[in-house]
Design an enzyme around this catalytic site. Structure first.
Site, PDB file in Angstrom:
ATOM      1  CG  HIS A   1      23.218  50.938  10.839  1.00 47.92           C
ATOM      2  ND1 HIS A   1      24.099  49.925  11.136  1.00 47.92           N
ATOM      3  CD2 HIS A   1      22.093  50.684  11.562  1.00 47.92           C
ATOM      4  CE1 HIS A   1      23.537  49.089  11.999  1.00 47.92           C
ATOM      5  NE2 HIS A   1      22.313  49.543  12.284  1.00 47.92           N
TER       6      HIS A   1
ATOM      7  CB  CYS B   1      29.079  49.615   7.156  1.00 51.73           C
ATOM      8  SG  CYS B   1      29.142  48.382   5.841  1.00 51.73           S
TER       9      CYS B   1
END
Length: 812
Positions: free
Chosen positions: A388, A437
């Site tokens: 992440h 991301c």
């Protein structure tokens, strides 16, 4: 193993080859097959099979390689059916062929001979042990010729000679039954002139020992190049020759021969020698090719002057981090496979690789500090991260597995801060590959002000564009994320690193599953033609490189395999393998047991609480059962396997217990007897570096948390405040979402994450008919607002139409 113990085994624990053979018999039989078996079982109240169950089994014939028998056996196993019950049912059914599948074979080879490389003059010993219902006879062969007087389980040739090299196999007979062992290759090295000072080859303990190094050569165009290297060990080592840091295709033998040399063949050669658990390199040697018609003349001088300047690295170091098991956020799959594949590829390019999974914030900061310690002037440094992440004002943040919900920059690591510290080391090349991301985190209002030097050696490869997501590929197994799926096909190319990434971007652009959704972005200040394949030339930094090599080796040293002898007369082998720098595999193998012992098994237990080992996933009969998916093909067979992850949390030396369990044929009650031994293997692999320690007050911590201003950032990407997004299929608690919400699924097998998010639901509401209401700031208006951009990765198996209809959407 006694017959009663076999009968008590649950059928869902039967080994795959037995189940496969049994299903083939039952599927092919018309009047004594699976359907008749189901009718017999349905009359037994304990495992009653309903008509609906039988209908479900019959539908399996419509599937590719579908097996009704396999479905039926699984249903029976889930309801507690044992091997004994199944044998009774098959006896009633009268299917003797199926019944035979469950009976132990008349002859079974328990220990197979292993390939080995050894030195001329030493002793060769090959072993093949089998059991049968009557006395077993052995006959060894070399190729197709019988080895004279070789009638015992062990073939001993003393001393071994060069002529004894070749392939060996053992034939085992027991009455009318006959089996052949697997082939074993014997490589005999003649190293009478190749002993290094102080080095001994008196015994082979299974570990690799380098015995022959290649020699530099000066040849002419048209001549034949012959290079030789060699190592001893068991099993026989694997070889891969490299030229200028790049693997040579099909050069996988001890001896490298290149006939009809051309000028293009000049360069620096060395060979990578490896086994399932070890890897080493020979010395790097120069091969000079002189032009036969212009030696010493002006033509030669002009030719040499026209050659492009060869760029060198003083060393190559890579830190690979894959975060997947998040505590407060959706879990991922691809980072483990991506880190594993990139580790193997970068090692082929002579990088010192540290590969780590699932790090907390303090562990990540300490890992970066250790990475920085390996850098100095001229080193090629590479950082790969999958997990992440987010990007605010052009600065990228990596999210640790213990990050809170919501997280801020103080909880994460800033990539640009790490770059700043790398620049202070005067590195030759700085490469960042960020598989995560890049959406804006609306909960982080910090404005980083990281002042970087102006250097022409920085390359960023982002798995996705600014303010967009990256994807995993949906699969029932383990597959790469989209970025690494294409990166690993190009990483070994002998091209400038930016050219390699350009080609990866082109390949990704042709991938239908993410076309229009994910595109590789490259940012570079690289002015020279620097490539990951550039050779290493320590130069004036040789002593420093050597010291750093020792530091790196310290974190990658495997414990020595060992043999344990128990009072009952049994002997077991305790072996070790490394899946990652912080993941250790332990396997136990029965080498010898008393003749009157009917069952014998060794397992490991009593591990440190620091490691949080799940007992249900220890001491399994296949590597996959304990979570060892990537290394399984390299491990020895017929063992019990245990996987220890998160070694970085280990505070003390690793001490555990080896428990031997056995039963004797003479005992009536068939209760097992236990023997135990305590084993101390010190601090294995990355545990030696104590990454669990409190973060030091320097480097990574201070820079990542310094006050910032966007004006000094290399790029600006504030992004609209409303671009907060949801992700499909996570393990997060979604009770805060209304029941009308549905997640967008991408069937070809893309799915949000690999350090990445799924598609932004905010921009897709009108096209996907999501029944949601949003506040003006773009956040959910339902009872509680989602606190951070959620990234998720559950398997995607929704309708293909949903994915196809979404292809025309713009990247987020």
């Amino acid at each position: 193993m006694s017959d009663s113990l076999e009968r008590s085994t649950k059928i869902n624990l039967l080994k795959e080859p037995i189940v496969k053979k049994l299903c083939e018999v039952l599927d092919k039989s018309s009047n004594k097959g699976w359907r008749k078996l189901g009718e017999i079982v349905s009359s037994d109240r304990r495992f009653k099979v309903s008509s609906d169950d039988m209908e479900m089994c019959s539908l399996r014939v419509l599937e590719v390689e579908g097996s009704p028998s396999l479905t039926l056996l699984r249903l029976m196993g889930e309801r507690g059916c044992t091997t004994g019950h199944l044998m009774d049912y098959l006896q009633t059914l009268g299917n003797l062929d199926a019944l035979q599948c469950l009976k132990p074979p008349a002859l079974q080879i328990l220990i197979q001979p292993q390939s080995v490389a050894l030195i001329c003059g030493h002793n060769l010993r090959l072993s093949c042990h089998a059991v049968g219902k009557s006395p077993v006879q052995y006959q060894w062969f070399k190729s197709r010729e019988e080895v004279p007087n070789s009638f015992s389980p062990e073939l001993l040739i003393s001393p071994v000679q060069l002529k004894d090299a070749g392939f060996y196999i053992c034939r085992v007979n027991c009455g009318d039954a006959c089996e052949f062992s697997q082939w074993a290759q014997v490589d005999v090295l003649n190293v009478t002139m190749s002993y290094a000072p102080g080095q001994s080859y008196q015994s082979i303990d299974g570990r690799l020992k380098l015995a022959i190094h290649p020699q530099s050569q000066r040849l002419h165009v048209g001549e034949t190049l012959q290079l030789e290297c060699g190592a001893v060990g068991r099993p026989i080592p694997r070889y891969q020759w490299h030229r200028n840091g790049v693997p040579i295709p099909n050069a996988t033998k001890r001896k490298l021969m290149i006939p009809q040399l051309m000028q293009d063949h000049h360069g620096r050669y060395r060979c990578e020698i490896s086994s399932s658990t070890e890897r080493m390199w020979t010395n790097e040697v120069d091969v000079v090719i002189d032009d036969i018609y212009a030696i010493g003349g002006d033509s030669c001088e002009l030719f040499l002057n026209s050659l492009p300047e060869q760029l060198y690295a003083t060393d190559k170091v890579a830190l690979l981090i894959g975060n997947l098991s998040y505590q407060n956020h959706p879990q991922l799959k691809a980072p483990m496979v991506d880190v594993y594949d990139l580790t193997n590829l970068l090692r082929q390019l002579n990088f010192k690789v540290v590969s780590l999974l699932d790090l907390t914030e303090s562990e990540m900061r300490n890992a970066v500090d250790e990475f920085l310690l390996l850098l100095h002037k001229g080193v090629y440094g590479l950082l790969y991260y999958a997990g992440h992440g987010y990007e605010n004002y052009g600065n990228s943040f990596m999210v640790p597995v213990d990050a809170p919900n919501p997280y801020h920059s103080a909880n994460c690591l800033c990539v640009q801060s790490i770059l700043k510290l790398m620049q202070e080391k005067e590195t030759g090349l700085n490469v960042f590959l960020l598989d995560m991301c890049r959406k804006r985190n609306v909960h982080d209002e910090s404005t980083p002000n990281i002042v970087l030097r102006v250097t022409a050696n920085i390359v960023f490869g982002y798995a996705t564009c600014q303010d967009a997501e990256a994807f995993e590929l949906s699969s029932t197994g383990f597959t790469n994320g989209v970025f690494v799926k294409f990166l690993k096909k190009r990483l070994l190319d002998d091209e400038k690193i930016t050219v390699v990434l350009d080609r990866v971007a082109e390949d990704m652009g042709q991938f239908d599953a993410t076309k229009g959704k994910q595109a590789l972005e490259i940012r570079s200040s690289l002015s020279e033609r620097r490539a990951l394949t550039d050779p290493i030339l320590p130069g004036d930094s040789a002593d420093l490189v050597h010291a750093h090599s020792r530091q790196w080796a310290k974190a990658h040293e495997l414990p020595e395999s060992m043999s344990l002898n128990f009072d009952c007369g049994a002997q077991i082998k305790l072996g070790f393998a490394a899946e990652f720098s912080n993941v250790l595999v332990i396997y136990t193998h029965i080498v010898k047991k008393p003749e009157d012992m009917s069952f014998c098994q060794a397992h490991v237990t009593d591990f440190s609480l620091d490691l949080d080992v799940d007992p249900k996933e220890m001491n399994r009969e296949t590597p996959e059962e304990t979570g060892i998916y990537l290394l399984s093909s390299s491990l020895p067979q017929h063992c019990l396997y245990t996987r220890l992850s998160s070694l970085q949390k280990l505070r003390e030396e690793l001490v555990f217990t080896v428990c031997l369990q056995g039963t004797f044929a003479a005992m009536d009650d068939d209760h097992p007897i236990f023997w135990t031994k305590s084993v101390n293997i010190g601090k294995p692999l990355i545990a030696r570096l104590d990454l669990h320690r409190a973060v030091r007050r320097n480097s990574c911590l201070q820079t990542c948390m310094m006050p910032h201003s966007p004006s000094q950032s290399p790029c600006h990407s504030p992004g609209p405040e409303h671009q907060h997004h949801l992700h499909h299929g996570s393990h997060q608690d979604y009770s805060r979402l209304s029941p009308q919400h549905r997640y967008l699924h991408i069937s070809e097998h893309a799915q949000g994450a690999a350090g990445g998010c799924g598609f932004s639901c905010y921009d897709q509401l009108s096209q996907c008919d999501f029944d949601r209401t949003y506040e003006s700031d773009g956040l959910l208006s339902s009872p509680g607002k989602l606190s951070i951009p959620i990234e998720a990765t559950e398997d995607i198996n929704e309708l293909q139409a949903v994915f196809i209809s979404s292809l025309h959407l713009q990247p987020q």
